[in-house]
Design a protein around this motif. Structure first.
Motif, short mmCIF file in Angstrom:
data_model
loop_
_atom_site.label_atom_id
_atom_site.label_comp_id
_atom_site.label_asym_id
_atom_site.label_seq_id
_atom_site.Cartn_x
_atom_site.Cartn_y
_atom_site.Cartn_z
N ALA A 1 -41.68 -21.08 2.18
CA ALA A 1 -41.98 -21.50 0.81
C ALA A 1 -42.71 -20.41 0.03
O ALA A 1 -43.35 -19.52 0.60
CB ALA A 1 -42.78 -22.78 0.82
N ASP A 2 -42.64 -20.52 -1.29
CA ASP A 2 -43.32 -19.58 -2.20
C ASP A 2 -44.54 -20.21 -2.86
O ASP A 2 -45.47 -19.50 -3.26
CB ASP A 2 -42.34 -19.10 -3.26
N ILE A 3 -44.54 -21.54 -3.01
CA ILE A 3 -45.68 -22.28 -3.54
C ILE A 3 -45.78 -23.59 -2.77
O ILE A 3 -44.77 -24.23 -2.48
CB ILE A 3 -45.51 -22.60 -5.05
N ASP B 1 -29.60 -30.75 -7.42
CA ASP B 1 -29.48 -29.37 -6.96
C ASP B 1 -30.82 -28.64 -6.97
O ASP B 1 -30.92 -27.53 -6.44
CB ASP B 1 -28.49 -28.61 -7.84
N ARG B 2 -31.85 -29.26 -7.54
CA ARG B 2 -33.16 -28.61 -7.63
C ARG B 2 -34.24 -29.32 -6.82
O ARG B 2 -35.33 -28.76 -6.64
CB ARG B 2 -33.63 -28.54 -9.09
N VAL B 3 -33.99 -30.55 -6.39
CA VAL B 3 -34.97 -31.31 -5.60
C VAL B 3 -34.30 -31.75 -4.31
O VAL B 3 -33.29 -32.45 -4.33
CB VAL B 3 -35.51 -32.53 -6.37
N ILE B 4 -34.85 -31.34 -3.17
CA ILE B 4 -34.26 -31.62 -1.87
C ILE B 4 -35.25 -32.45 -1.04
O ILE B 4 -36.41 -32.05 -0.87
CB ILE B 4 -33.94 -30.30 -1.13
N PHE B 5 -34.78 -33.57 -0.54
CA PHE B 5 -35.60 -34.42 0.31
C PHE B 5 -35.27 -34.14 1.78
O PHE B 5 -34.11 -34.23 2.18
CB PHE B 5 -35.35 -35.90 0.00
N LYS B 6 -36.28 -33.82 2.56
CA LYS B 6 -36.08 -33.49 3.97
C LYS B 6 -36.44 -34.65 4.90
O LYS B 6 -36.18 -34.58 6.10
CB LYS B 6 -36.90 -32.26 4.36
N GLY B 7 -37.06 -35.71 4.35
CA GLY B 7 -37.49 -36.80 5.21
C GLY B 7 -38.71 -36.44 6.03
O GLY B 7 -39.34 -35.40 5.82
N ARG B 8 -39.04 -37.30 6.98
CA ARG B 8 -40.19 -37.04 7.83
C ARG B 8 -39.84 -35.97 8.86
O ARG B 8 -38.79 -36.02 9.49
CB ARG B 8 -40.64 -38.32 8.54
N MET B 9 -40.74 -35.02 9.03
CA MET B 9 -40.50 -33.93 9.96
C MET B 9 -41.68 -33.79 10.92
O MET B 9 -42.85 -33.88 10.50
CB MET B 9 -40.31 -32.61 9.20
N TYR C 1 -50.67 -25.03 4.09
CA TYR C 1 -50.17 -23.98 3.20
C TYR C 1 -50.91 -22.67 3.46
O TYR C 1 -50.31 -21.59 3.52
CB TYR C 1 -50.35 -24.38 1.74
N VAL C 2 -52.22 -22.77 3.61
CA VAL C 2 -53.03 -21.56 3.84
C VAL C 2 -52.58 -20.86 5.12
O VAL C 2 -52.39 -19.64 5.15
CB VAL C 2 -54.52 -21.91 3.90
N GLN C 3 -52.41 -21.63 6.21
CA GLN C 3 -52.02 -21.02 7.48
C GLN C 3 -50.62 -20.41 7.43
O GLN C 3 -50.31 -19.49 8.19
CB GLN C 3 -52.12 -22.03 8.62
N CYS C 4 -49.79 -20.90 6.53
CA CYS C 4 -48.45 -20.33 6.34
C CYS C 4 -48.45 -19.29 5.22
O CYS C 4 -47.37 -18.84 4.81
CB CYS C 4 -47.44 -21.43 6.06
N ILE D 1 -40.46 -24.26 -3.69
CA ILE D 1 -41.72 -24.97 -3.94
C ILE D 1 -41.74 -26.13 -2.95
O ILE D 1 -40.78 -26.91 -2.89
CB ILE D 1 -41.78 -25.51 -5.38
N ILE D 2 -42.79 -26.26 -2.17
CA ILE D 2 -42.81 -27.30 -1.14
C ILE D 2 -43.91 -28.31 -1.37
O ILE D 2 -45.02 -27.97 -1.81
CB ILE D 2 -42.93 -26.68 0.28
N TYR D 3 -43.57 -29.57 -1.12
CA TYR D 3 -44.56 -30.63 -0.98
C TYR D 3 -44.36 -31.22 0.41
O TYR D 3 -43.24 -31.58 0.78
CB TYR D 3 -44.39 -31.74 -2.02
#
Length: 370
Positions: free
Chosen positions: A262-264, A242-250, A287-290, A192-194
């Motif tokens: 991602a799935d959602i 283990d369920r929430v991962i922060f990736k920082g600014r990308m 999200y739509v384009q992916c 799940i991505i934000y």
């Protein structure tokens, strides 16, 4: 060759709308310079088509920052080689751009990415909000060329100031699925991505609380912002590392492969003021384009897109256990290939290649392109 100067108060690295407008001008024979600011850890922008000038600021927030930035921006625009066009992105660059355009007698476009005076950070700060409202009231009625990101915001500006705003939604460049897109293995956790700013009212606290009730999935959060530390602490306190991962600014080129996996995709803004109520964020179109189904708030602009194209689910109950049930349903449906046909159709229509035609018409009206 005609010259255009585009001003924005961020460091330009992740501002996809500014990049797309700059590229549109460049591809139509205009020499483009984007002006922003540089943070201590701002990456270089050597790969872009346009020129970049970023101020190093002594102050990074508060009234002194805005005053200093606009002063430097004003003098920069006052003495750059003769421009054909200035573009001010958002209210925090408009005063300097407007004054410079008036003095130099050049065209100005105001590109409002949001309903600035109604952002959650200003709702309860009435004195600061009143200063921005005064700025808006003094300048907007005199603008000849203006554009914003949703029809609802455009209508509000028309009623408040009598100013006609064109609408160019924050759509992403058209993408085709990668040939080597990985298929999840049996038992592998779904994603799940934000993606976006980690600010007040983005529904991130709700999503973290909801992850307590979701197994075999991870929430990936890509971005930085004002509440980042609080979110990290919330995850630690709930034992959800283990369920929430922060990736920082990308950077966008690094973010897209992650979004493809991602799935959602979530966009759960709260109804905190008119800016969020009528938001139509860039991440929804990413999200739509992916080809990622969307879980979004029941706010009019977002809900209309999701329901019109049948590309996800609109949330009408924000209680964590109920939301978790909805997400589990979406993950199960996603595993069976749901929404793919609808997403494919939407991706062909909801893209910058189509939406940019309206911006191109605006540039034609300004006499910048023919």
């Amino acid at each position: 060759m005609k010259r255009a100067y585009i001003s924005v108060i961020n460091d330009l690295v992740t501002d996809q709308r500014v990049h797309k407008v700059a590229n549109l001008l460049h591809d139509n024979g205009v020499e483009v310079t984007c002006i922003g600011r540089r943070y201590k850890k701002s990456p270089s922008l050597d790969h872009v088509k346009f020129r970049v000038h970023r101020f190093r600021m002594l102050f990074n927030k508060g009234p002194f920052f805005y005053a200093c930035f606009n002063t430097r921006l004003f003098f920069k625009l006052l003495f750059v080689p003769r421009p054909a066009l200035l573009i001010a992105n958002d209210l925090d660059t408009l005063a300097a751009s407007y004054l410079a355009a008036r003095i130099r007698g050049v065209k100005l476009i105001y590109d409002s990415h949001e309903f600035f005076t109604q952002v959650p950070e200003l709702i309860n700060r009435k004195r600061i909000q009143s200063i921005w409202k005064w700025t808006e009231h003094r300048i907007l009625p005199h603008l000849e060329h203006a554009v914003t990101v949703s029809y609802s915001i455009a209508e509000i500006y028309r009623r408040l100031h009598g100013t006609r705003f064109r609408v160019v939604r924050n759509m992403s460049v058209r993408r085709t699925p990668p040939e080597n897109r990985e298929v999840k293995k049996s038992g592998e956790k779904q994603v799940i991505i934000y993606q976006g700013a980690l600010n007040v009212g983005r529904g991130l606290e709700l999503m973290i609380d909801t992850m307590k009730f979701i197994d075999n999935a991870v929430l990936v959060i890509a971005g930085t912002g004002d509440v980042e530390k609080e979110l990290h602490q919330r995850v630690l306190d709930a034992g959800l590392s283990d369920r929430v991962i922060f990736k920082g600014r990308m950077a966008p080129e690094d973010l897209y492969p992650l979004t493809w996996s991602a799935d959602i995709g979530v966009s759960l803004e709260e109804d905190l003021g008119l800016n969020y109520r009528y938001a139509l964020p860039n991440k929804l179109f990413d999200y739509v384009q992916c080809r990622v189904p969307v879980l979004c708030s029941n706010l009019p602009e977002m809900a209309k897109v999701v329901e019109t194209y049948g590309i996800g689910v609109v949330v009408r109950n924000r209680e964590p256990e109920r939301l978790a049930k909805t997400i589990r349903f979406m993950l199960a449906e996603r595993a069976e290939g749901a929404w793919m046909e609808a997403l494919e159709i939407a991706a062909g229509k909801l893209c910058w290649e189509n939406e940019s035609k309206e911006y191109l018409a605006l540039l034609t009206d300004c006499g910048i392109v023919t």
